[in-house]
Design an enzyme around this catalytic site. Sequence first.
Site: not given
Length: 267
Positions: A10, A37-38, A119
């Site tokens: 990222g 994959d977290i 979020y």
Amino acid sequence: MLILVTGGTGYLGRELVALAPEAVAAGFSQSAALQFDIRDPDAVEKAIRDMSPEAIIHTAYRQDDPDAWAINVDGSGNVARAAAANGARLIHLSTDVIFDGTSRTAYTEMDTPHPVTAYGRTKAAAEEQVRAADPAALLVRTSLIYGGATLSKHEELALAAADGLSDTAFFTDELRSPIQVGDLAAALLELVATDLAGPLHVAGADTVSRHAFAALVVARHGRDPARLRATTTTELGLVRPLDCGLDSARARHLLRTGLRGVHTVLG
């Protein structure tokens, strides 16, 4: 020191890996050096156990995504539990929008989170997960990130609007404390070597509106800020955190890295 960077492909993750040769990028992407994959606790535990990093900087997140809760909350809990179980120093990246933006002064680490967006709620819940799983973790709250070797999504949005490629309007009543990505990455790498725990605000020195930030971006890139449309959250009937300025005085006192304001970087 071997450092694992989740979300390493990222915007912030790439900067961290570029600054620290000892850092390993982890993420979903095939371009990541380490893939897991977290959302999968067993996969996280195995990856961290096998790699045995001395520190983990957890930058992975999703914002407008159906899997935001699973990634931001459950994933952060998985990383924190694995970090604690394997004795790795954990720095968890959080955000200014865990606050509701109604304070009349910049938010300090002592202020209580009260998110008003989906979020923000995932990131506030993520902090709780991390605290419970790894009380020694450092929770770094930051703001809009920009100014890297490539454009951030915030810069792309502003330039597209200035170039007439989108009709995006920018809020004059939503205030943030943007931070240059290199400043943030350097600060995080400096903080790895400390034993600080709990929340720490690491953001830019200037608090500006989203419209003022966009204007600085487009001017820096040779466009006319007058081409940007302004609006307000009230005008659009939106519920958003308004003044989310972060007080980073504690971080500035602790760090050698300067946390420059957007006027200094882009002005």
